[in-house]
Design a protein around this motif. Structure first.
Motif, mmCIF file in Angstrom:
data_model
loop_
_atom_site.group_PDB
_atom_site.id
_atom_site.type_symbol
_atom_site.label_atom_id
_atom_site.label_comp_id
_atom_site.label_asym_id
_atom_site.label_seq_id
_atom_site.Cartn_x
_atom_site.Cartn_y
_atom_site.Cartn_z
ATOM 1 N N VAL A 8 -44.117 28.280 -10.646
ATOM 2 C CA VAL A 8 -43.964 29.581 -9.862
ATOM 3 C C VAL A 8 -45.592 29.446 -9.223
ATOM 4 N N HIS A 9 -45.448 29.807 -7.751
ATOM 5 C CA HIS A 9 -46.787 29.925 -7.264
ATOM 6 C C HIS A 9 -47.063 31.292 -6.677
ATOM 7 N N ASN A 10 -46.136 32.287 -6.716
ATOM 8 C CA ASN A 10 -46.482 33.470 -6.515
ATOM 9 C C ASN A 10 -45.340 34.533 -6.802
ATOM 10 N N GLU A 11 -45.475 35.762 -6.887
ATOM 11 C CA GLU A 11 -44.694 36.667 -7.484
ATOM 12 C C GLU A 11 -43.446 36.624 -6.766
ATOM 13 N N GLN A 12 -43.104 36.762 -5.637
ATOM 14 C CA GLN A 12 -41.889 36.743 -4.805
ATOM 15 C C GLN A 12 -40.983 35.420 -5.180
ATOM 16 N N GLU A 13 -41.889 34.398 -5.383
ATOM 17 C CA GLU A 13 -40.854 33.129 -5.394
ATOM 18 C C GLU A 13 -40.532 33.085 -6.891
ATOM 19 N N GLY A 14 -41.427 33.471 -7.957
ATOM 20 C CA GLY A 14 -41.112 33.677 -9.335
ATOM 21 C C GLY A 14 -39.648 34.345 -9.294
ATOM 22 N N LEU A 15 -39.889 35.692 -8.852
ATOM 23 C CA LEU A 15 -38.651 36.475 -8.918
ATOM 24 C C LEU A 15 -37.329 35.940 -8.391
ATOM 25 N N LEU A 16 -37.505 35.508 -7.165
ATOM 26 C CA LEU A 16 -36.307 34.850 -6.426
ATOM 27 C C LEU A 16 -35.747 33.476 -7.397
ATOM 28 N N ALA A 17 -36.767 32.702 -7.844
ATOM 29 C CA ALA A 17 -36.454 31.617 -8.693
ATOM 30 C C ALA A 17 -35.583 31.923 -10.185
ATOM 31 N N TYR A 18 -36.150 32.963 -10.581
ATOM 32 C CA TYR A 18 -35.459 33.691 -11.605
ATOM 33 C C TYR A 18 -34.312 34.313 -11.620
ATOM 34 N N LEU A 19 -34.023 34.834 -10.503
ATOM 35 C CA LEU A 19 -32.813 35.265 -9.985
ATOM 36 C C LEU A 19 -31.774 34.185 -9.873
ATOM 37 N N ALA A 20 -32.115 33.030 -9.205
ATOM 38 C CA ALA A 20 -31.281 31.884 -8.894
ATOM 39 C C ALA A 20 -30.916 31.158 -10.133
ATOM 40 N N LYS A 54 -17.458 37.415 -10.650
ATOM 41 C CA LYS A 54 -17.222 38.098 -9.542
ATOM 42 C C LYS A 54 -18.015 39.590 -9.478
ATOM 43 N N HIS A 55 -17.978 40.226 -10.459
ATOM 44 C CA HIS A 55 -18.866 41.364 -10.585
ATOM 45 C C HIS A 55 -20.271 41.274 -10.286
ATOM 46 N N CYS A 56 -20.869 40.041 -10.665
ATOM 47 C CA CYS A 56 -22.245 39.694 -10.494
ATOM 48 C C CYS A 56 -22.523 39.611 -8.789
ATOM 49 N N ALA A 57 -21.481 38.860 -8.162
ATOM 50 C CA ALA A 57 -21.811 38.803 -6.749
ATOM 51 C C ALA A 57 -21.433 40.256 -6.052
ATOM 52 N N SER A 58 -20.642 40.917 -6.498
ATOM 53 C CA SER A 58 -20.489 42.331 -5.880
ATOM 54 C C SER A 58 -21.551 43.237 -6.160
ATOM 55 N N THR A 59 -22.263 43.213 -7.375
ATOM 56 C CA THR A 59 -23.472 43.884 -7.667
ATOM 57 C C THR A 59 -24.620 43.472 -6.953
ATOM 58 N N GLU A 60 -24.644 42.129 -6.725
ATOM 59 C CA GLU A 60 -25.872 41.832 -5.791
ATOM 60 C C GLU A 60 -25.651 42.197 -4.256
ATOM 61 N N GLU A 61 -24.135 41.820 -3.839
ATOM 62 C CA GLU A 61 -24.022 42.392 -2.493
ATOM 63 C C GLU A 61 -24.272 43.969 -2.574
ATOM 64 N N ASN A 62 -23.970 44.894 -3.375
ATOM 65 C CA ASN A 62 -24.219 46.337 -3.210
ATOM 66 C C ASN A 62 -26.000 46.389 -3.187
ATOM 67 N N TRP A 63 -26.425 45.660 -3.893
ATOM 68 C CA TRP A 63 -28.017 45.776 -3.726
ATOM 69 C C TRP A 63 -28.471 45.355 -2.559
ATOM 70 N N LEU A 142 -36.068 42.761 -10.140
ATOM 71 C CA LEU A 142 -36.057 42.671 -11.672
ATOM 72 C C LEU A 142 -34.876 43.002 -11.967
ATOM 73 N N HIS A 143 -34.343 44.228 -11.352
ATOM 74 C CA HIS A 143 -32.940 44.719 -11.880
ATOM 75 C C HIS A 143 -31.962 43.779 -11.609
ATOM 76 N N LEU A 144 -31.767 43.193 -10.545
ATOM 77 C CA LEU A 144 -30.758 42.024 -10.498
ATOM 78 C C LEU A 144 -30.968 40.935 -11.577
ATOM 79 N N ILE A 145 -32.059 40.624 -11.701
ATOM 80 C CA ILE A 145 -32.055 39.555 -12.888
ATOM 81 C C ILE A 145 -31.847 40.137 -14.123
ATOM 82 N N GLU A 146 -32.240 41.365 -14.524
ATOM 83 C CA GLU A 146 -31.595 41.928 -15.732
ATOM 84 C C GLU A 146 -29.948 42.025 -16.033
ATOM 85 N N GLU A 147 -29.630 42.568 -14.736
ATOM 86 C CA GLU A 147 -28.277 42.754 -14.886
ATOM 87 C C GLU A 147 -27.539 41.201 -14.806
ATOM 88 N N THR A 148 -27.888 40.375 -14.052
ATOM 89 C CA THR A 148 -27.269 39.039 -14.091
ATOM 90 C C THR A 148 -27.362 38.422 -15.460
#
Length: 190
Positions: A8-20, A54-63, A142-148
């Motif tokens: 991970v080279h920066n915070e944004q990249e890290g957060l998106l990578a962990y969510l992925a 399906k719930h995870c997809a919906s939750t991320e869609e809502n956020w 961070l919340h999406l990572i936690e939720e997922t």
């Protein structure tokens, strides 16, 4: 996708990578299941593997809607329905939706480019904190990572209750890892 996030080279990249990575792990719980098994609710709860994804997809869609400041309404029936695959709805439909949402989340975060970007909190729903005035993009990721991750754990338990499969043997099977003395890739029961 490997079992761990890469460098991970920066915070944004890290957060998106962990969510992925968490999206991948929750999706992996469906690997090799039949439509009937995807809908099965074998544990003490009403959760199914397909419904959790399906719930995870919906939750991320809502956020994502929150990030975009789109108007939202609380629809408790829709919320309940998001935990179940609808008649005629396939896991491929859910995966396609999740892929679109993931792409839009990543695009929106990259376009904003500021993890401190503030979004006003909707206080009309009971679960949002009343003592805060805004979320930041950082907090939302961070919340999406936690939720997922939480739901990936639920999906692991449900999947194990369906056919005994667990996360790393499923990952080994999906990615074609060789068998080792300590890990055998999952194989469907015949």
């Amino acid at each position: 996708m490997p079992g761990q996030v890469g460098p991970v080279h920066n915070e944004q990249e890290g957060l998106l990578a962990y969510l992925a990575q968490m999206r991948y792990v929750v999706r992996l719980s469906a690997y090799g299941l039949t439509d009937e098994q995807l809908r099965a609710t074998p544990s003490a709860s009403e959760l199914s593997v397909g419904g959790i994804i399906k719930h995870c997809a919906s939750t991320e869609e809502n956020w994502l809607s929150t990030i975009r400041r789109e108007p939202q309404s609380v629809d408790y029936q829709r919320y309940a329905d998001d935990f179940k695959l609808a008649d005629g709805e396939s896991i491929d439909d859910v995966f396609a939706r999740y892929d679109r949402v993931a792409e839009q989340t990543e695009k929106s975060v990259i376009e904003l480019g500021d993890l401190d970007f503030r979004i006003e909190i909707d206080h009309s729903v009971p679960w949002n904190r009343k003592d805060l005035t805004h979320w930041t993009i950082r907090w939302i990721l961070l919340h999406l990572i936690e939720e997922t991750a939480r739901h990936a754990g639920h999906a692991d338990i449900v999947r194990e209750s369906v056919d005994g499969a667990t996360a790393y043997p499923l990952m080994a099977a999906a990615e074609g890892w060789p068998e080792t003395p300590w890990l055998s890739p999952w194989k469907p029961k015949v």
